[in-house]
Scaffold this motif. Structure first.
Motif, PDB file in Angstrom:
ATOM      1  N   TYR A  42       0.815  -1.234  -0.056  1.00  0.00           N
ATOM      2  CA  TYR A  42      -0.048   0.066  -0.130  1.00  0.00           C
ATOM      3  C   TYR A  42       0.650   1.253  -0.022  1.00  0.00           C
ATOM      4  O   TYR A  42       1.818   1.287   0.614  1.00  0.00           O
ATOM      5  CB  TYR A  42      -0.761  -0.030   1.365  1.00  0.00           C
ATOM      6  CG  TYR A  42      -1.814  -1.140   1.140  1.00  0.00           C
ATOM      7  CD1 TYR A  42      -2.918  -1.281   0.376  1.00  0.00           C
ATOM      8  CD2 TYR A  42      -1.555  -2.437   1.987  1.00  0.00           C
ATOM      9  CE1 TYR A  42      -4.008  -2.273   0.441  1.00  0.00           C
ATOM     10  CE2 TYR A  42      -2.394  -3.172   1.777  1.00  0.00           C
ATOM     11  CZ  TYR A  42      -3.515  -3.366   1.212  1.00  0.00           C
ATOM     12  OH  TYR A  42      -4.513  -4.523   1.236  1.00  0.00           O
ATOM     13  N   VAL A  43       0.422   2.340  -0.730  1.00  0.00           N
ATOM     14  CA  VAL A  43       1.205   3.480  -0.647  1.00  0.00           C
ATOM     15  C   VAL A  43       0.173   4.538  -0.210  1.00  0.00           C
ATOM     16  O   VAL A  43      -1.115   4.656  -0.458  1.00  0.00           O
ATOM     17  CB  VAL A  43       1.542   3.819  -2.158  1.00  0.00           C
ATOM     18  CG1 VAL A  43       2.149   5.393  -2.233  1.00  0.00           C
ATOM     19  CG2 VAL A  43       2.316   2.891  -2.898  1.00  0.00           C
ATOM     20  N   SER A  44       0.399   5.212   0.752  1.00  0.00           N
ATOM     21  CA  SER A  44      -0.350   6.560   1.382  1.00  0.00           C
ATOM     22  C   SER A  44       0.087   7.834   0.815  1.00  0.00           C
ATOM     23  O   SER A  44       1.232   7.961   0.479  1.00  0.00           O
ATOM     24  CB  SER A  44      -0.192   6.380   2.732  1.00  0.00           C
ATOM     25  OG  SER A  44       1.097   6.530   3.287  1.00  0.00           O
ATOM     26  N   ALA A  45      -0.893   8.495   0.928  1.00  0.00           N
ATOM     27  CA  ALA A  45      -0.600   9.639   0.356  1.00  0.00           C
ATOM     28  C   ALA A  45      -1.186  10.811   1.334  1.00  0.00           C
ATOM     29  O   ALA A  45      -2.484  10.518   1.679  1.00  0.00           O
ATOM     30  CB  ALA A  45      -0.923  10.080  -0.992  1.00  0.00           C
ATOM     31  N   ALA A  46      -0.856  12.144   1.094  1.00  0.00           N
ATOM     32  CA  ALA A  46      -1.723  13.099   2.125  1.00  0.00           C
ATOM     33  C   ALA A  46      -2.897  13.498   1.203  1.00  0.00           C
ATOM     34  O   ALA A  46      -3.117  13.690  -0.085  1.00  0.00           O
ATOM     35  CB  ALA A  46      -0.874  14.434   2.306  1.00  0.00           C
ATOM     36  N   VAL A  47      -3.949  13.848   2.045  1.00  0.00           N
ATOM     37  CA  VAL A  47      -5.544  14.267   1.429  1.00  0.00           C
ATOM     38  C   VAL A  47      -5.551  15.799   1.542  1.00  0.00           C
ATOM     39  O   VAL A  47      -5.379  16.166   2.974  1.00  0.00           O
ATOM     40  CB  VAL A  47      -6.600  13.217   1.955  1.00  0.00           C
ATOM     41  CG1 VAL A  47      -7.867  13.495   1.279  1.00  0.00           C
ATOM     42  CG2 VAL A  47      -6.144  11.861   1.450  1.00  0.00           C
ATOM     43  N   GLY A  48      -6.175  16.321   0.736  1.00  0.00           N
ATOM     44  CA  GLY A  48      -6.709  17.738   0.845  1.00  0.00           C
ATOM     45  C   GLY A  48      -8.048  18.168  -0.061  1.00  0.00           C
ATOM     46  O   GLY A  48      -8.205  17.397  -0.647  1.00  0.00           O
ATOM     47  N   SER A  49      -8.473  19.233   0.308  1.00  0.00           N
ATOM     48  CA  SER A  49      -9.391  19.749  -0.275  1.00  0.00           C
ATOM     49  C   SER A  49      -9.072  20.847  -1.341  1.00  0.00           C
ATOM     50  O   SER A  49      -8.533  21.690  -1.134  1.00  0.00           O
ATOM     51  CB  SER A  49     -10.520  20.432   0.698  1.00  0.00           C
ATOM     52  OG  SER A  49     -11.762  20.921   0.133  1.00  0.00           O
ATOM     53  N   HIS A  50      -9.736  20.532  -2.458  1.00  0.00           N
ATOM     54  CA  HIS A  50      -9.235  21.314  -3.845  1.00  0.00           C
ATOM     55  C   HIS A  50     -10.448  21.375  -4.721  1.00  0.00           C
ATOM     56  O   HIS A  50     -11.180  20.328  -4.637  1.00  0.00           O
ATOM     57  CB  HIS A  50      -8.091  20.739  -4.600  1.00  0.00           C
ATOM     58  CG  HIS A  50      -6.840  20.625  -3.703  1.00  0.00           C
ATOM     59  ND1 HIS A  50      -6.050  21.787  -2.997  1.00  0.00           N
ATOM     60  CD2 HIS A  50      -6.274  19.402  -3.239  1.00  0.00           C
ATOM     61  CE1 HIS A  50      -4.902  21.438  -2.736  1.00  0.00           C
ATOM     62  NE2 HIS A  50      -5.046  19.803  -2.557  1.00  0.00           N
ATOM     63  N   SER A  51     -10.630  22.380  -5.237  1.00  0.00           N
ATOM     64  CA  SER A  51     -11.570  22.749  -6.141  1.00  0.00           C
ATOM     65  C   SER A  51     -11.220  21.848  -7.643  1.00  0.00           C
ATOM     66  O   SER A  51     -10.109  22.008  -8.030  1.00  0.00           O
ATOM     67  CB  SER A  51     -11.794  24.165  -6.455  1.00  0.00           C
ATOM     68  OG  SER A  51     -10.794  24.619  -7.115  1.00  0.00           O
TER      69      SER A  51
END
Length: 119
Positions: A42-51
């Motif tokens: 598994y590879v994890s990544a940072a999540v953010g809110s973007h339009s």
């Protein structure tokens, strides 16, 4: 060294080299196959809110999701359509009106024929 002995020695060396290469390649394949993990990684990544902005340009024919057949009590030319495509309508709501000019003309003709018949 006689010529025949040299040929034999060359064949033995070649066969030994090919055998060694096949053994090394086979051992490498077996080692690779047995060392691979069967569990997923598994590879994890940072999540953010973007339009998100996306547009699509296409041509083609659209198909209605639902259709209904409507009919008028009389035939004629449609004068107005007060609803637009995709509008939600209710039972009894006017969907279209007819041009009554020809109907009024036919009424006047019929009334004049009745009047002439009564003379």
């Amino acid at each position: 060294m006689p010529k025949r002995a040299k040929n034999r020695l060359a064949r033995v060396v070649t066969a030994t080299g090919i055998t060694a290469a096949v053994l090394v390649a086979g051992g490498g394949a077996v080692s690779y196959a047995t060392s691979r993990s069967t569990t997923p990684t598994y590879v994890s990544a940072a999540v953010g809110s973007h339009s998100v902005s996306q547009s699509l340009q296409a041509t083609g024919t659209t198909q209605p999701s639902r259709a209904a057949t409507v009919s008028f009590a009389v035939s004629g030319t449609v004068a107005t359509v007060p609803v637009t495509m995709g509008t939600t309508v209710k039972a009894g709501q006017v969907l279209a009106t007819l041009d009554t000019t020809s109907l009024k003309y036919n009424l006047a003709v019929a009334q004049s024929q009745v009047a002439n018949a009564n003379l």
